[in-house]
Write a protein that holds these residues in place. Structure first.
Motif, PDB file in Angstrom:
ATOM      1  N   PHE A 183       0.885  -1.161   0.000  1.00  0.00           N
ATOM      2  CA  PHE A 183       0.000   0.000   0.000  1.00  0.00           C
ATOM      3  C   PHE A 183       0.919   1.206   0.000  1.00  0.00           C
ATOM      4  O   PHE A 183       1.683   1.416   0.932  1.00  0.00           O
ATOM      5  CB  PHE A 183      -0.930  -0.015   1.216  1.00  0.00           C
ATOM      6  N   SER A 184       0.860   1.976  -1.069  1.00  0.00           N
ATOM      7  CA  SER A 184       1.866   2.984  -1.365  1.00  0.00           C
ATOM      8  C   SER A 184       1.210   4.328  -1.630  1.00  0.00           C
ATOM      9  O   SER A 184      -0.006   4.430  -1.747  1.00  0.00           O
ATOM     10  CB  SER A 184       2.624   2.497  -2.618  1.00  0.00           C
ATOM     11  N   LYS A 185       2.043   5.334  -1.712  1.00  0.00           N
ATOM     12  CA  LYS A 185       1.635   6.640  -2.236  1.00  0.00           C
ATOM     13  C   LYS A 185       2.553   6.914  -3.428  1.00  0.00           C
ATOM     14  O   LYS A 185       3.760   6.681  -3.355  1.00  0.00           O
ATOM     15  CB  LYS A 185       1.796   7.745  -1.189  1.00  0.00           C
ATOM     16  N   SER A 186       2.000   7.381  -4.514  1.00  0.00           N
ATOM     17  CA  SER A 186       2.764   7.531  -5.747  1.00  0.00           C
ATOM     18  C   SER A 186       3.928   8.504  -5.604  1.00  0.00           C
ATOM     19  O   SER A 186       4.910   8.403  -6.331  1.00  0.00           O
ATOM     20  CB  SER A 186       1.848   7.975  -6.892  1.00  0.00           C
ATOM     21  N   TYR A 187       3.864   9.409  -4.661  1.00  0.00           N
ATOM     22  CA  TYR A 187       4.906  10.416  -4.488  1.00  0.00           C
ATOM     23  C   TYR A 187       5.890  10.075  -3.367  1.00  0.00           C
ATOM     24  O   TYR A 187       6.815  10.838  -3.097  1.00  0.00           O
ATOM     25  CB  TYR A 187       4.276  11.777  -4.201  1.00  0.00           C
ATOM     26  N   CYS A 188       5.731   8.947  -2.733  1.00  0.00           N
ATOM     27  CA  CYS A 188       6.562   8.582  -1.573  1.00  0.00           C
ATOM     28  C   CYS A 188       7.893   7.977  -2.022  1.00  0.00           C
ATOM     29  O   CYS A 188       7.903   6.902  -2.641  1.00  0.00           O
ATOM     30  CB  CYS A 188       5.806   7.596  -0.688  1.00  0.00           C
ATOM     31  N   PRO A 189       9.012   8.618  -1.697  1.00  0.00           N
ATOM     32  CA  PRO A 189      10.304   8.073  -2.122  1.00  0.00           C
ATOM     33  C   PRO A 189      10.630   6.737  -1.455  1.00  0.00           C
ATOM     34  O   PRO A 189      11.297   5.893  -2.056  1.00  0.00           O
ATOM     35  CB  PRO A 189      11.307   9.156  -1.722  1.00  0.00           C
ATOM     36  N   PHE A 190      10.175   6.519  -0.243  1.00  0.00           N
ATOM     37  CA  PHE A 190      10.433   5.248   0.434  1.00  0.00           C
ATOM     38  C   PHE A 190       9.640   4.119  -0.226  1.00  0.00           C
ATOM     39  O   PHE A 190      10.125   2.996  -0.355  1.00  0.00           O
ATOM     40  CB  PHE A 190      10.112   5.356   1.923  1.00  0.00           C
ATOM     41  N   CYS A 191       8.422   4.416  -0.643  1.00  0.00           N
ATOM     42  CA  CYS A 191       7.614   3.435  -1.366  1.00  0.00           C
ATOM     43  C   CYS A 191       8.284   3.093  -2.695  1.00  0.00           C
ATOM     44  O   CYS A 191       8.355   1.921  -3.075  1.00  0.00           O
ATOM     45  CB  CYS A 191       6.207   3.981  -1.609  1.00  0.00           C
ATOM     46  N   ASP A 192       8.781   4.113  -3.400  1.00  0.00           N
ATOM     47  CA  ASP A 192       9.469   3.875  -4.667  1.00  0.00           C
ATOM     48  C   ASP A 192      10.712   3.016  -4.460  1.00  0.00           C
ATOM     49  O   ASP A 192      10.983   2.112  -5.253  1.00  0.00           O
ATOM     50  CB  ASP A 192       9.861   5.198  -5.327  1.00  0.00           C
ATOM     51  N   MET A 193      11.462   3.279  -3.401  1.00  0.00           N
ATOM     52  CA  MET A 193      12.647   2.470  -3.114  1.00  0.00           C
ATOM     53  C   MET A 193      12.266   1.013  -2.873  1.00  0.00           C
ATOM     54  O   MET A 193      12.938   0.096  -3.356  1.00  0.00           O
ATOM     55  CB  MET A 193      13.413   3.019  -1.902  1.00  0.00           C
TER      56      MET A 193
ATOM     57  N   LYS B  65       9.521  -0.604  -3.979  1.00  0.00           N
ATOM     58  CA  LYS B  65       9.068  -1.209  -5.233  1.00  0.00           C
ATOM     59  C   LYS B  65      10.254  -1.503  -6.152  1.00  0.00           C
ATOM     60  O   LYS B  65      10.317  -2.579  -6.769  1.00  0.00           O
ATOM     61  CB  LYS B  65       8.042  -0.309  -5.917  1.00  0.00           C
ATOM     62  N   ASN B  66      11.210  -0.582  -6.231  1.00  0.00           N
ATOM     63  CA  ASN B  66      12.392  -0.793  -7.063  1.00  0.00           C
ATOM     64  C   ASN B  66      13.267  -1.918  -6.524  1.00  0.00           C
ATOM     65  O   ASN B  66      13.840  -2.687  -7.296  1.00  0.00           O
ATOM     66  CB  ASN B  66      13.202   0.502  -7.195  1.00  0.00           C
ATOM     67  N   LEU B  67      13.385  -2.014  -5.218  1.00  0.00           N
ATOM     68  CA  LEU B  67      14.155  -3.092  -4.605  1.00  0.00           C
ATOM     69  C   LEU B  67      13.583  -4.448  -5.008  1.00  0.00           C
ATOM     70  O   LEU B  67      14.320  -5.366  -5.398  1.00  0.00           O
ATOM     71  CB  LEU B  67      14.153  -2.944  -3.080  1.00  0.00           C
ATOM     72  N   LEU B  68      12.270  -4.572  -4.939  1.00  0.00           N
ATOM     73  CA  LEU B  68      11.624  -5.825  -5.324  1.00  0.00           C
ATOM     74  C   LEU B  68      11.830  -6.122  -6.810  1.00  0.00           C
ATOM     75  O   LEU B  68      12.160  -7.249  -7.193  1.00  0.00           O
ATOM     76  CB  LEU B  68      10.132  -5.786  -4.985  1.00  0.00           C
ATOM     77  N   LYS B  69      11.645  -5.102  -7.658  1.00  0.00           N
ATOM     78  CA  LYS B  69      11.844  -5.293  -9.100  1.00  0.00           C
ATOM     79  C   LYS B  69      13.283  -5.705  -9.393  1.00  0.00           C
ATOM     80  O   LYS B  69      13.517  -6.645 -10.170  1.00  0.00           O
ATOM     81  CB  LYS B  69      11.506  -4.001  -9.848  1.00  0.00           C
ATOM     82  N   ASN B  70      14.245  -5.010  -8.791  1.00  0.00           N
ATOM     83  CA  ASN B  70      15.654  -5.302  -9.038  1.00  0.00           C
ATOM     84  C   ASN B  70      16.071  -6.667  -8.507  1.00  0.00           C
ATOM     85  O   ASN B  70      17.035  -7.258  -8.993  1.00  0.00           O
ATOM     86  CB  ASN B  70      16.549  -4.207  -8.452  1.00  0.00           C
ATOM     87  N   ALA B  71      15.354  -7.159  -7.515  1.00  0.00           N
ATOM     88  CA  ALA B  71      15.631  -8.485  -6.963  1.00  0.00           C
ATOM     89  C   ALA B  71      14.964  -9.582  -7.796  1.00  0.00           C
ATOM     90  O   ALA B  71      15.112 -10.766  -7.501  1.00  0.00           O
ATOM     91  CB  ALA B  71      15.156  -8.564  -5.513  1.00  0.00           C
ATOM     92  N   GLY B  72      14.231  -9.185  -8.823  1.00  0.00           N
ATOM     93  CA  GLY B  72      13.586 -10.148  -9.698  1.00  0.00           C
ATOM     94  C   GLY B  72      12.223 -10.614  -9.231  1.00  0.00           C
ATOM     95  O   GLY B  72      11.665 -11.562  -9.787  1.00  0.00           O
TER      96      GLY B  72
END
Length: 74
Positions: free
Chosen positions: A28-38, A40-47
């Motif tokens: 559960f995220s907010k589109s402008y939240c840098p911690f949420c983006d980090m 989501k990116n961590l999960l994507k980068n981990a495959g």
């Protein structure tokens, strides 16, 4: 207005609990939240390909969902 003034919404509560139950990773995220983006990116980068994201600021039930999550998880 703060979240503490929000009333319980059984439909939203059922929606949130179903999302949590049906998705091994639920964000559960907010589109402008840098911690949420980090996160989501961590999960994507981990495959990790199978995770569900609800952007609370873009969801019509976002405020009610956030209030329930605060109540549910502290």
């Amino acid at each position: 207005m703060g979240l503490s003034g929000s009333k319980a919404n059984p439909k939203v509560e059922q929606k949130v609990l179903a999302l949590i139950q049906d998705n091994p990773i639920m964000i559960f995220s907010k589109s402008y939240c840098p911690f949420c983006d980090m996160t989501k990116n961590l999960l994507k980068n981990a495959g990790v390909k199978s995770f569900k994201v609800i952007e609370l600021d873009n969801d019509s039930d976002g405020t009610a969902i956030q209030a329930f999550l605060q109540k549910h998880s502290g």
